[in-house]
Design an enzyme around this catalytic site. Structure first.
Site, mmCIF file in Angstrom:
data_model
loop_
_atom_site.group_PDB
_atom_site.id
_atom_site.type_symbol
_atom_site.label_atom_id
_atom_site.label_comp_id
_atom_site.label_asym_id
_atom_site.label_seq_id
_atom_site.Cartn_x
_atom_site.Cartn_y
_atom_site.Cartn_z
ATOM 1 C CE1 TYR A 446 0.921 -0.165 4.349
ATOM 2 C CE2 TYR A 446 -1.348 -0.692 4.825
ATOM 3 C CZ TYR A 446 -0.054 -0.501 5.245
ATOM 4 O OH TYR A 446 0.246 -0.656 6.557
ATOM 5 C CD GLU A 447 0.326 6.127 1.462
ATOM 6 O OE1 GLU A 447 0.935 6.780 0.583
ATOM 7 O OE2 GLU A 447 -0.731 6.501 1.963
ATOM 8 N N GLY A 448 1.485 2.747 -2.624
ATOM 9 C CA GLY A 448 2.327 2.539 -3.806
ATOM 10 C C GLY A 448 3.266 1.365 -3.579
ATOM 11 C CD GLN A 453 6.703 4.178 -3.083
ATOM 12 O OE1 GLN A 453 7.272 5.256 -3.082
ATOM 13 N NE2 GLN A 453 5.406 4.062 -2.884
#
Ligand code: FAD
Length: 609
Positions: A446-448, A453
């Protein structure tokens, strides 16, 4: 379950002796109150809350999980009481503006709090963590009347928040979002309809209201990312008048709870909006840009999960490795009066423990310095100084994908190593080591994801926007440090290695940049190896810095900690340079491999059985 003990000595070493937080806070407006005494008190109080209240709920929270009762999500036993204590302590608003009920401390004070809470009990920490995301978005993009309506209860923690981006068809590619926003004609008011999935803290019983920050499209919006707007959509509308509290139900419901591998105490929800009233914040069709303003700080928060996992798993594994006995050390009996030597005397077990220690303590150093940049950026945001904000945001933008991608991958590795130190017992629930593995796995997603990234780092931050200058700038800083240490012979093994790796980092960047002019796939094929290379070299820099401080404190005898503490820092730095940093070489080699071997297999030929 490992008994979490906040690593306060290590935290103080970084804050006071390596990164000079007192001087940093003196430069900040929000730092006026963050005097060393106050910081010390907050650290100690937060550590106590995390050790005594949150940590004991970690394993039971995993066993209980969340459930839906009469259409409402119920969190694990004890979470509500712990949350009440959390808000009574004023923890939610620690780093948020005083005018909205916060304590106005620097952002990094909140980061230290999040680290301890997240390590003690990541599932619990998700609830206030998501609220922080919502609060930050509202501070920055909402007009004053909406701030007044929503920010105060969020800052006080009596309401909670979420970030609703993901839909069934898209998580990474938010250009595919289809949730709709129909204008109601007045006050930026809209009716929001759509389904969001995987929403952390989407519904729960900790607060009287939940404020969702939602991405949706207005009628006629352009396709793709350029047609997405941002909305505040509460579960209950704020009560009429100035008295606060909740009013009418806003038709925001939890369709179901996701059944997942870990973080079972954190409610991950399918959230349905059914003509729910929402308010647009930020400019129409610029929702994604607004959402991304605090993206870097949110990603630092997730990187923290990697460090927390390494720390917690290390604490458990270390205690076990000192207790459990197996055979004799190859170099001869270490505890001849005992039936066998403790695990910690075996070199291979030490490899695992020292890897955990090097990642936990080194990763913490990386995060605490990035946090200082985030403080400066946050200050510029609050002052409405766009130019300064952009300056710090760009700097942070380079660090963030490295921190998020590298530290979560390594944090997960460390969680696995902790389980390995326990042998078969690591696989048994009772010890809590397998829970750390399950809870941490999500951090690389999650969060990429790590892949995303890596694309952000190599594609956007390094190649597209800076043409390699971001790497030059960072390696320039490292080389400057090496030059400053030139007269310190004991630092030579560190500075010599760093100098070579910095040259290789720049070479790698140029080679990929040149290849990309004729083969675009190289950006994707090299990205994760480039990110991991960057991570290993960056971490080496922080270990070298910590070693330099440790040598200095030992020489001068003016350190706050014992000589053994500083000697351990130097020995861990030596371990890192000898045994972990060489991994960077294989990442460099893989990053430069031609894309051909990845791209030549026809899609139809992946499975021919
Ligand atoms: C427990 C949990 C909590 C979550 N909490 C929230 C939340 O609170 N709010 C919210 O909005 N979302 C949340 N999410 C969603 C999460 O952020 C997404 O799952 C994540 O961003 C990945 O999106 P996806 O699942 O759609 O994967 P996809 O986008 O389908 O990606 C699948 C794979 O393809 C790769 N990939 C995709 N595109 C590319 C590309 N262009 N180039 C190379 N590789 C690519 C990815 O790296 C990944 O490996 C949560 C998810 C989980 C599981």
């Amino acid at each position: 379950m490992p008994q979490y003990k906040a690593p306060q000595k290590d935290m103080r070493f970084l804050l006071n002796e390596v990164l000079d937080y007192p001087a940093h806070y003196k430069r900040l407006k929000s730092g006026a109150e963050a005097t060393p005494d106050v910081v010390e008190t907050i650290l100690a109080e937060c550590a106590s809350f995390c050790e005594k209240v949150l940590a004991p709920l970690n394993q039971s929270g995993d066993a209980d999980g969340c459930e839906i009762v009469d259409g409402q999500v119920v969190t694990p036993k004890g979470f509500k009481q712990a949350y009440d204590q959390f808000i009574a302590g004023g923890w939610q608003g620690l780093s948020h503006p005083v005018e909205y009920g916060g304590q106005g401390m620097p952002m990094t004070m909140g980061m230290l709090k999040q680290e301890m809470m997240g390590t003690a009990n990541w599932s619990f920490a998700m609830y206030p963590g998501l609220s922080l995301g919502a609060m930050n978005t509202i501070i920055l993009h909402a007009p004053e009347d909406l701030k007044r309506a929503f920010l105060k209860p969020l800052t006080e923690g009596v309401w909670a928040g979420t970030m609703c981006l993901t839909e069934p068809q898209c998580g990474t590619d938010l250009g595919q979002v289809t949730s709709k926003a129909e204008p109601l004609g007045t006050d930026r008011k809209y009716k929001i309809t759509g389904t969001k999935i995987f929403i952390s803290s989407g519904d729960h019983d900790l607060t009287e209201n939940i404020v969702h920050i939602v991405l949706a499209r207005v009628p006629g919006a352009p396709k793709g990312t350029r047609g997405i707007s941002l909305f505040i959509v509460p579960k209950y509308l704020p009560a009429e008048g100035d008295g606060g509290g909740i009013g009418e139900y806003n038709k925001v419901s939890c369709g179901s709870l996701e059944h997942k591998m870990g973080i079972k105490g954190s409610a991950t929800c399918v959230i349905n909006f059914d003509d729910s009233v929402g308010w647009m914040i930020g400019p129409e069709n610029k929702g994604l840009e607004c959402m991304f303003t605090f993206m870097n700080t949110a990603r630092i928060g997730t990187a923290m999960q990697g460090v927390g996992a390494a720390e917690l798993s290390y604490q458990g594994a270390l205690a076990y490795a000192k207790e459990r006995r197996s055979m004799r050390a190859l170099s001869g009996k270490k505890e001849p009066d005992k039936v066998a030597d403790a695990l910690i005397h075996h070199a291979d077990v030490r490899r695992m423990l020292l890897t955990q220690k090097a990642i936990a303590e080194g990763g913490r150093a990386m995060l605490y310095e990035a946090g200082q940049i985030a403080d400066l950026m946050t200050e510029a945001i609050l002052a409405g100084d766009d130019k300064t904000r952009e300056h710090w945001d760009n700097k942070l933008g380079f660090y963030t994908p490295i921190l998020k991608g590298f530290l979560t991958e390594l944090g997960y590795e460390c969680a696995n190593l902790g389980m390995q130190v326990f042998g078969g017992h690591g696989y048994i629930k009772e010890h809590g080591m397998e829970q750390i593995v399950r809870d941490t796995r999500i951090a690389t997603l999650y969060e990429g994801t790590t892949g995303i990234q890596a694309l952000d780092l190599l594609g956007r931050k390094v190649l597209l926007t800076t043409k390699g200058k971001a790497v030059q700038e960072f390696t320039g800083k490292v080389l400057k440090f090496c030059a400053q240490q030139a007269r310190n012979r004991r630092m030579l093994p560190f500075t010599w290695a760093l100098t070579k790796y910095c040259a290789q980092w720049n070479y790698l960047t140029v080679r990929i940049m040149l290849t990309a002019t004729r083969d675009r796939d190289v950006v994707s094929s090299a990205a994760v190896d480039f990110l991991m290379f960057s991570g290993f070299v960056s971490l080496a820099y922080y270990w070298a810095r910590m070693a330099a401080v440790a040598y200095d404190k030992l020489d001068k005898g003016d350190g706050a900690e014992s000589p053994e503490f500083y000697q351990a820092k130097i020995k861990t730095a030596e371990f890192y340079f000898d045994r972990l940093l060489p991994r960077a070489k294989s990442h460099a080699e893989a990053a430069l491999a031609p894309t051909r071997t990845l791209m030549q297999l026809d899609v139809e030929h992946f499975a021919l059985g």
